[in-house]
Design a protein around this motif. Structure first.
Motif, PDB file in Angstrom:
ATOM      1  N   LEU A   9       0.828  -1.201   0.000  1.00  0.00           N
ATOM      2  CA  LEU A   9       0.000   0.000   0.000  1.00  0.00           C
ATOM      3  C   LEU A   9       0.865   1.255   0.000  1.00  0.00           C
ATOM      4  CD1 LEU A   9      -2.669  -0.998   2.678  1.00  0.00           C
ATOM      5  CD2 LEU A   9      -2.944  -1.017   0.214  1.00  0.00           C
ATOM      6  N   THR A  10       0.321   2.336  -0.559  1.00  0.00           N
ATOM      7  CA  THR A  10       1.019   3.620  -0.510  1.00  0.00           C
ATOM      8  C   THR A  10       0.847   4.216   0.884  1.00  0.00           C
ATOM      9  OG1 THR A  10      -0.918   4.887  -1.208  1.00  0.00           O
ATOM     10  CG2 THR A  10       0.526   4.021  -2.955  1.00  0.00           C
ATOM     11  N   ASP A  11       1.602   5.266   1.156  1.00  0.00           N
ATOM     12  CA  ASP A  11       1.511   5.922   2.456  1.00  0.00           C
ATOM     13  C   ASP A  11       0.103   6.469   2.707  1.00  0.00           C
ATOM     14  OD1 ASP A  11       4.151   5.353   2.855  1.00  0.00           O
ATOM     15  OD2 ASP A  11       4.871   7.396   2.492  1.00  0.00           O
ATOM     16  N   GLN A  12      -0.490   7.065   1.683  1.00  0.00           N
ATOM     17  CA  GLN A  12      -1.840   7.618   1.810  1.00  0.00           C
ATOM     18  C   GLN A  12      -2.859   6.514   2.093  1.00  0.00           C
ATOM     19  OE1 GLN A  12      -2.474  10.801   1.967  1.00  0.00           O
ATOM     20  NE2 GLN A  12      -4.656  10.480   2.270  1.00  0.00           N
ATOM     21  N   GLU A  13      -2.729   5.390   1.418  1.00  0.00           N
ATOM     22  CA  GLU A  13      -3.649   4.272   1.641  1.00  0.00           C
ATOM     23  C   GLU A  13      -3.502   3.711   3.059  1.00  0.00           C
ATOM     24  OE1 GLU A  13      -4.163   2.334  -2.810  1.00  0.00           O
ATOM     25  OE2 GLU A  13      -2.376   1.827  -1.634  1.00  0.00           O
ATOM     26  N   LEU A  14      -2.266   3.690   3.560  1.00  0.00           N
ATOM     27  CA  LEU A  14      -2.051   3.217   4.932  1.00  0.00           C
ATOM     28  C   LEU A  14      -2.711   4.137   5.946  1.00  0.00           C
ATOM     29  CD1 LEU A  14       1.605   1.889   5.217  1.00  0.00           C
ATOM     30  CD2 LEU A  14      -0.508   0.658   5.648  1.00  0.00           C
ATOM     31  N   GLY A  69      -4.471  -8.093  13.609  1.00  0.00           N
ATOM     32  CA  GLY A  69      -4.548  -7.195  12.451  1.00  0.00           C
ATOM     33  C   GLY A  69      -4.120  -5.783  12.796  1.00  0.00           C
ATOM     34  N   GLY A  70      -4.461  -5.316  13.976  1.00  0.00           N
ATOM     35  CA  GLY A  70      -4.076  -3.979  14.411  1.00  0.00           C
ATOM     36  C   GLY A  70      -2.581  -3.860  14.635  1.00  0.00           C
ATOM     37  N   LYS A  71      -1.974  -4.916  15.157  1.00  0.00           N
ATOM     38  CA  LYS A  71      -0.531  -4.893  15.388  1.00  0.00           C
ATOM     39  C   LYS A  71       0.231  -4.827  14.078  1.00  0.00           C
ATOM     40  CE  LYS A  71      -0.290  -7.277  19.813  1.00  0.00           C
ATOM     41  NZ  LYS A  71       0.221  -8.455  20.516  1.00  0.00           N
ATOM     42  N   GLU A  72      -0.233  -5.561  13.060  1.00  0.00           N
ATOM     43  CA  GLU A  72       0.437  -5.546  11.761  1.00  0.00           C
ATOM     44  C   GLU A  72       0.386  -4.157  11.133  1.00  0.00           C
ATOM     45  OE1 GLU A  72      -1.557  -8.559   9.557  1.00  0.00           O
ATOM     46  OE2 GLU A  72      -0.564 -10.194  10.629  1.00  0.00           O
ATOM     47  N   LEU A  73      -0.758  -3.496  11.243  1.00  0.00           N
ATOM     48  CA  LEU A  73      -0.898  -2.154  10.690  1.00  0.00           C
ATOM     49  C   LEU A  73       0.018  -1.179  11.410  1.00  0.00           C
ATOM     50  CD1 LEU A  73      -2.320  -0.170   8.787  1.00  0.00           C
ATOM     51  CD2 LEU A  73      -4.115   0.064  10.513  1.00  0.00           C
ATOM     52  N   GLU A  74       0.048  -1.228  12.738  1.00  0.00           N
ATOM     53  CA  GLU A  74       0.910  -0.340  13.511  1.00  0.00           C
ATOM     54  C   GLU A  74       2.384  -0.578  13.190  1.00  0.00           C
ATOM     55  OE1 GLU A  74       0.210   2.270  15.464  1.00  0.00           O
ATOM     56  OE2 GLU A  74      -1.877   1.980  14.877  1.00  0.00           O
ATOM     57  N   LYS A  75       2.761  -1.821  13.023  1.00  0.00           N
ATOM     58  CA  LYS A  75       4.148  -2.152  12.696  1.00  0.00           C
ATOM     59  C   LYS A  75       4.542  -1.561  11.347  1.00  0.00           C
ATOM     60  CE  LYS A  75       7.245  -6.119  12.619  1.00  0.00           C
ATOM     61  NZ  LYS A  75       7.339  -7.581  12.718  1.00  0.00           N
ATOM     62  N   GLU A  76       3.663  -1.664  10.359  1.00  0.00           N
ATOM     63  CA  GLU A  76       3.939  -1.114   9.033  1.00  0.00           C
ATOM     64  C   GLU A  76       4.009   0.412   9.073  1.00  0.00           C
ATOM     65  OE1 GLU A  76       5.029  -1.113   5.148  1.00  0.00           O
ATOM     66  OE2 GLU A  76       4.785  -2.898   6.405  1.00  0.00           O
ATOM     67  N   LEU A  77       3.114   1.038   9.857  1.00  0.00           N
ATOM     68  CA  LEU A  77       3.142   2.502   9.982  1.00  0.00           C
ATOM     69  C   LEU A  77       4.450   2.958  10.628  1.00  0.00           C
ATOM     70  CD1 LEU A  77      -0.530   3.171  11.066  1.00  0.00           C
ATOM     71  CD2 LEU A  77       0.559   3.989   8.982  1.00  0.00           C
ATOM     72  N   GLU A  78       4.906   2.238  11.642  1.00  0.00           N
ATOM     73  CA  GLU A  78       6.162   2.596  12.304  1.00  0.00           C
ATOM     74  C   GLU A  78       7.356   2.406  11.376  1.00  0.00           C
ATOM     75  OE1 GLU A  78       6.670   0.626  16.052  1.00  0.00           O
ATOM     76  OE2 GLU A  78       4.768   1.405  16.818  1.00  0.00           O
ATOM     77  N   SER A  79       7.326   1.349  10.559  1.00  0.00           N
ATOM     78  CA  SER A  79       8.454   1.100   9.659  1.00  0.00           C
ATOM     79  C   SER A  79       8.586   2.198   8.606  1.00  0.00           C
ATOM     80  CB  SER A  79       8.327  -0.261   8.992  1.00  0.00           C
ATOM     81  OG  SER A  79       7.292  -0.248   8.043  1.00  0.00           O
ATOM     82  N   ARG A  80       7.473   2.829   8.245  1.00  0.00           N
ATOM     83  CA  ARG A  80       7.500   3.926   7.270  1.00  0.00           C
ATOM     84  C   ARG A  80       7.577   5.285   7.936  1.00  0.00           C
ATOM     85  NH1 ARG A  80       3.367   2.439   2.408  1.00  0.00           N
ATOM     86  NH2 ARG A  80       3.899   0.222   2.253  1.00  0.00           N
ATOM     87  N   ASN A  81       7.641   5.307   9.249  1.00  0.00           N
ATOM     88  CA  ASN A  81       7.732   6.541  10.033  1.00  0.00           C
ATOM     89  C   ASN A  81       6.491   7.416   9.857  1.00  0.00           C
ATOM     90  OD1 ASN A  81       9.208   7.739  11.984  1.00  0.00           O
ATOM     91  ND2 ASN A  81      10.656   8.738  10.606  1.00  0.00           N
ATOM     92  N   LEU A  82       5.316   6.779   9.854  1.00  0.00           N
ATOM     93  CA  LEU A  82       4.035   7.473   9.757  1.00  0.00           C
ATOM     94  C   LEU A  82       3.301   7.301  11.083  1.00  0.00           C
ATOM     95  CD1 LEU A  82       2.874   6.114   6.312  1.00  0.00           C
ATOM     96  CD2 LEU A  82       3.843   8.350   6.756  1.00  0.00           C
ATOM     97  N   LYS A  83       2.640   8.323  11.538  1.00  0.00           N
ATOM     98  CA  LYS A  83       1.832   8.210  12.759  1.00  0.00           C
ATOM     99  C   LYS A  83       0.626   9.068  12.681  1.00  0.00           C
ATOM    100  CE  LYS A  83       3.687   5.306  15.553  1.00  0.00           C
ATOM    101  NZ  LYS A  83       3.272   4.497  16.572  1.00  0.00           N
TER     102      LYS A  83
END
Length: 83
Positions: A9-14, A69-83
């Protein structure tokens, strides 16, 4: 329609998926509370039996899947430095 993997997914989609997950958490909490209410009512009204534990089993199974599912999303957001 298949859902893309989180890393595709793109950053916006995340970020949109994160917003959507907030409302899903509320809905999940209501469903979980409803199932726990069924367990309590069933045990008070009819005693302990199969139909007392079936909704309880389903509630905890569903809660563990929602949490994963929530943990996977949070992990991906952290890896891309998005919050």
């Amino acid at each position: 329609m298949e859902e893309k993997a989180l890393n595709e997914l793109t950053d916006q989609e995340l970020l949109e998926k994160k917003k959507k997950s907030r409302s899903e958490k509320t809905i999940n909490a209501v469903i979980f509370g409803f199932l726990i209410g069924i367990v309590v009512y069933s045990s008070v009204k009819n005693g302990i039996g199969f139909f007392t534990f079936f909704p309880l089993f389903f509630a905890f199974y569903a809660a563990s899947r929602w949490k994963k599912g929530g943990k996977e999303l949070e992990k991906e957001l952290e890896s891309r430095n998005l919050k």
